[in-house]
Design an enzyme around this catalytic site. Sequence first.
Site, PDB file in Angstrom:
ATOM      1  N   GLY A  12       7.472  17.135 -14.342  1.00 19.77           N
ATOM      2  CA  GLY A  12       5.887  17.049 -13.977  1.00 19.77           C
ATOM      3  C   GLY A  12       5.057  18.400 -14.018  1.00 19.77           C
ATOM      4  O   GLY A  12       5.838  19.412 -13.424  1.00 19.77           O
ATOM      5  N   GLY A 118      15.442  18.230 -11.274  1.00 17.90           N
ATOM      6  CA  GLY A 118      15.772  17.380 -12.523  1.00 17.90           C
ATOM      7  C   GLY A 118      16.069  18.813 -13.570  1.00 17.90           C
ATOM      8  O   GLY A 118      17.264  18.681 -13.952  1.00 17.90           O
ATOM      9  N   ASP A 141       5.926  18.743  -4.773  1.00 20.23           N
ATOM     10  CA  ASP A 141       6.587  18.106  -3.710  1.00 20.23           C
ATOM     11  C   ASP A 141       7.118  19.054  -2.864  1.00 20.23           C
ATOM     12  O   ASP A 141       7.486  18.597  -1.861  1.00 20.23           O
ATOM     13  CB  ASP A 141       7.589  16.991  -4.495  1.00 20.23           C
ATOM     14  CG  ASP A 141       7.034  16.053  -5.492  1.00 20.23           C
ATOM     15  OD1 ASP A 141       5.898  15.986  -5.320  1.00 20.23           O
ATOM     16  OD2 ASP A 141       7.828  15.668  -6.089  1.00 20.23           O
ATOM     17  N   ARG A 176     -14.740   2.487   9.592  1.00 19.09           N
ATOM     18  CA  ARG A 176     -13.470   2.222   8.829  1.00 19.09           C
ATOM     19  C   ARG A 176     -12.381   2.591   9.083  1.00 19.09           C
ATOM     20  O   ARG A 176     -12.355   3.821   9.465  1.00 19.09           O
ATOM     21  CB  ARG A 176     -13.956   2.202   7.171  1.00 19.09           C
ATOM     22  CG  ARG A 176     -14.922   1.060   6.872  1.00 19.09           C
ATOM     23  CD  ARG A 176     -15.130   1.513   5.310  1.00 19.09           C
ATOM     24  NE  ARG A 176     -15.978   0.559   4.789  1.00 19.09           N
ATOM     25  CZ  ARG A 176     -16.708   0.377   3.541  1.00 19.09           C
ATOM     26  NH1 ARG A 176     -16.949   1.560   3.007  1.00 19.09           N
ATOM     27  NH2 ARG A 176     -17.474  -0.768   3.404  1.00 19.09           N
ATOM     28  N   ARG A 185       7.120  12.149  -3.820  1.00 22.12           N
ATOM     29  CA  ARG A 185       8.299  11.503  -4.072  1.00 22.12           C
ATOM     30  C   ARG A 185       9.273  10.961  -2.846  1.00 22.12           C
ATOM     31  O   ARG A 185       8.275  10.384  -1.775  1.00 22.12           O
ATOM     32  CB  ARG A 185       9.306  12.109  -4.976  1.00 22.12           C
ATOM     33  CG  ARG A 185       8.979  11.944  -6.133  1.00 22.12           C
ATOM     34  CD  ARG A 185      10.220  12.307  -7.216  1.00 22.12           C
ATOM     35  NE  ARG A 185       9.742  12.806  -8.455  1.00 22.12           N
ATOM     36  CZ  ARG A 185       9.412  11.926  -9.540  1.00 22.12           C
ATOM     37  NH1 ARG A 185       9.457  10.622  -9.492  1.00 22.12           N
ATOM     38  NH2 ARG A 185       8.932  12.321 -10.674  1.00 22.12           N
ATOM     39  N   GLU A 236       3.755   8.490  -0.987  1.00 28.41           N
ATOM     40  CA  GLU A 236       3.838   7.423  -1.835  1.00 28.41           C
ATOM     41  C   GLU A 236       5.442   6.857  -1.554  1.00 28.41           C
ATOM     42  O   GLU A 236       5.641   5.525  -1.540  1.00 28.41           O
ATOM     43  CB  GLU A 236       3.789   7.675  -3.283  1.00 28.41           C
ATOM     44  CG  GLU A 236       4.786   9.031  -3.754  1.00 28.41           C
ATOM     45  CD  GLU A 236       4.573   9.612  -4.881  1.00 28.41           C
ATOM     46  OE1 GLU A 236       3.748   8.976  -5.666  1.00 28.41           O
ATOM     47  OE2 GLU A 236       5.383  10.530  -5.373  1.00 28.41           O
ATOM     48  N   ARG A 280     -10.106   0.727   3.652  1.00 30.43           N
ATOM     49  CA  ARG A 280     -10.393   1.154   2.126  1.00 30.43           C
ATOM     50  C   ARG A 280      -9.261   2.237   1.811  1.00 30.43           C
ATOM     51  O   ARG A 280      -8.728   2.702   2.761  1.00 30.43           O
ATOM     52  CB  ARG A 280     -11.713   2.019   2.002  1.00 30.43           C
ATOM     53  CG  ARG A 280     -12.900   0.984   2.041  1.00 30.43           C
ATOM     54  CD  ARG A 280     -12.995  -0.028   0.775  1.00 30.43           C
ATOM     55  NE  ARG A 280     -14.147  -0.833   1.161  1.00 30.43           N
ATOM     56  CZ  ARG A 280     -14.231  -1.989   1.510  1.00 30.43           C
ATOM     57  NH1 ARG A 280     -13.411  -2.343   2.464  1.00 30.43           N
ATOM     58  NH2 ARG A 280     -15.599  -2.538   1.998  1.00 30.43           N
ATOM     59  N   ARG A 289      -1.974  17.401  -8.985  1.00 32.40           N
ATOM     60  CA  ARG A 289      -1.260  18.099  -9.938  1.00 32.40           C
ATOM     61  C   ARG A 289      -2.229  19.003 -10.814  1.00 32.40           C
ATOM     62  O   ARG A 289      -1.753  19.962 -11.338  1.00 32.40           O
ATOM     63  CB  ARG A 289      -0.411  17.173 -10.877  1.00 32.40           C
ATOM     64  CG  ARG A 289       0.825  16.684  -9.911  1.00 32.40           C
ATOM     65  CD  ARG A 289       2.003  17.058 -10.490  1.00 32.40           C
ATOM     66  NE  ARG A 289       1.980  16.482 -12.145  1.00 32.40           N
ATOM     67  CZ  ARG A 289       2.493  15.523 -12.645  1.00 32.40           C
ATOM     68  NH1 ARG A 289       3.315  14.630 -11.702  1.00 32.40           N
ATOM     69  NH2 ARG A 289       2.786  15.078 -13.744  1.00 32.40           N
TER      70      ARG A 289
HETATM   71  O1  F6P Z   1       7.420  15.400  -8.696  1.00 32.80           O
HETATM   72  C1  F6P Z   1       5.908  15.476  -8.964  1.00 32.80           C
HETATM   73  C2  F6P Z   1       5.338  14.512  -8.994  1.00 32.80           C
HETATM   74  O2  F6P Z   1       3.952  14.217  -9.001  1.00 32.80           O
HETATM   75  C3  F6P Z   1       5.500  13.211  -7.869  1.00 32.80           C
HETATM   76  O3  F6P Z   1       5.020  13.760  -6.670  1.00 32.80           O
HETATM   77  C4  F6P Z   1       5.200  11.935  -8.442  1.00 32.80           C
HETATM   78  O4  F6P Z   1       5.955  10.781  -7.748  1.00 32.80           O
HETATM   79  C5  F6P Z   1       5.564  12.091  -9.879  1.00 32.80           C
HETATM   80  O5  F6P Z   1       5.542  13.351 -10.084  1.00 32.80           O
HETATM   81  C6  F6P Z   1       4.570  11.261 -10.511  1.00 32.80           C
HETATM   82  O6  F6P Z   1       5.084  11.548 -11.948  1.00 32.80           O
HETATM   83  P1  F6P Z   1       4.286  11.007 -13.217  1.00 32.80           P
HETATM   84  O7  F6P Z   1       3.516  12.338 -13.856  1.00 32.80           O
HETATM   85  O8  F6P Z   1       5.248  10.641 -14.355  1.00 32.80           O
HETATM   86  O9  F6P Z   1       3.416   9.872 -12.735  1.00 32.80           O
END
Ligand code: F6P
Length: 362
Positions: A12, A118, A141, A176, A185, A236, A280, A289
């Site tokens: 990413g 990775g 991350d 709210r 991740r 997430e 909400r 990003r």
């Molecule tokens: O590893 C970076 C990241 O932005 C994570 O925080 C997120 O889970 C993932 O990549 C999202 O990936 P994609 O661009 O495939 O939606």
Amino acid sequence: MSKTIAILTGGGDAPGLNAVIRAAVKTATMHYGYSMLGIPDGYDGLVKQLEARPLDASSVAGLLYRGGTILGTSNRGDPFHYPVEEGGKIVKKDMSGPLLEQLHHLAVDALIVIGGDGSLTIARDLFKLGAPVVGVPKTIDNDISATDVTFGFDTAITTATEALDKLHTTAESHHRVMVMEVMGRDAGWIALECGLAGGADVILIPEIPFSYEAICERIESRNRAGRKFSIVVTAEGAFPANGSCVVLETAEQTGGLVRLGGIGYMVSLEISRRLKMETRVTVLGHIQRGGKPSTFDRLLATRLGVEAVHLIERGDLGKMVALRGQRIISVPLAEAVGRQKRVDPDGQMVKTAEAVGICMGR
Ligand code: F6P
């Protein structure tokens, strides 16, 4: 002696990738007189033998503050388990052979891989097969253990903190509970640090399975004190103590990594059901990003890009550059990958959050 260095960005994207490319190209071409080649779309560009483009100082002008990556990237397509069509079906094949052939064909003396765990694990395995590789760690991350910080993280938490500032004013106006879901991740760094900087009342991270009782108790105690709104930040990858994280797409479906997302909606519904308060949800998503890298990320990215080329000049291959304290150092790729850096549930940062009254879901 002249050298040809190829450079690719994998996984990413993260703010600061272009700053690394710029720094590496300038150092290689202007300082050492080497040639540089940009590989398009990460490892895909080598496996598919896509055209590599020569890079010089003029091709990287204006890149310092530009988000994304001019080379393109991909977080699918591990060359060792590469999806190929055979007899109408997609099967995974080892395509490291064609990849190495392409490096040979391009007469590359060294390959700089800018990537997360990775992409760097693939770089380690390519190095074992004889590829002349140097790694540069990146990810918003911040979960690579061999470096103190990764570039991209500072920009991501700045974006997330600004979003929290905005959510605060509207939350207060409407009495709210605002839930904001951030990326990361299986690591809670983004949630923890933007939550602390943005004054969240509840922060949920994957390292601390949460209890709805604890969350609701915190919100109710604010209500009793006359603070009739609350801000919840959830990573997430966070999940309840008796449950599991919310998966949007499995690894089989993505052809890469599991795609997380949706916990914010679950938390919001449960809070509104239990407390009868309006809630909400904001899923910050890829905004984290994008955009210009922060000053910190530009500096770190530049320092890493320069040092990667210095390593190549010294013939010190199979290494990853890293920030340790105030210095850029290098570590063997073999030691740098496969060890995720996660938040310590009893560490200083979590204790700091709890000391200022933030509920960490427990
Ligand atoms: O590893 C970076 C990241 O932005 C994570 O925080 C997120 O889970 C993932 O990549 C999202 O990936 P994609 O661009 O495939 O939606």
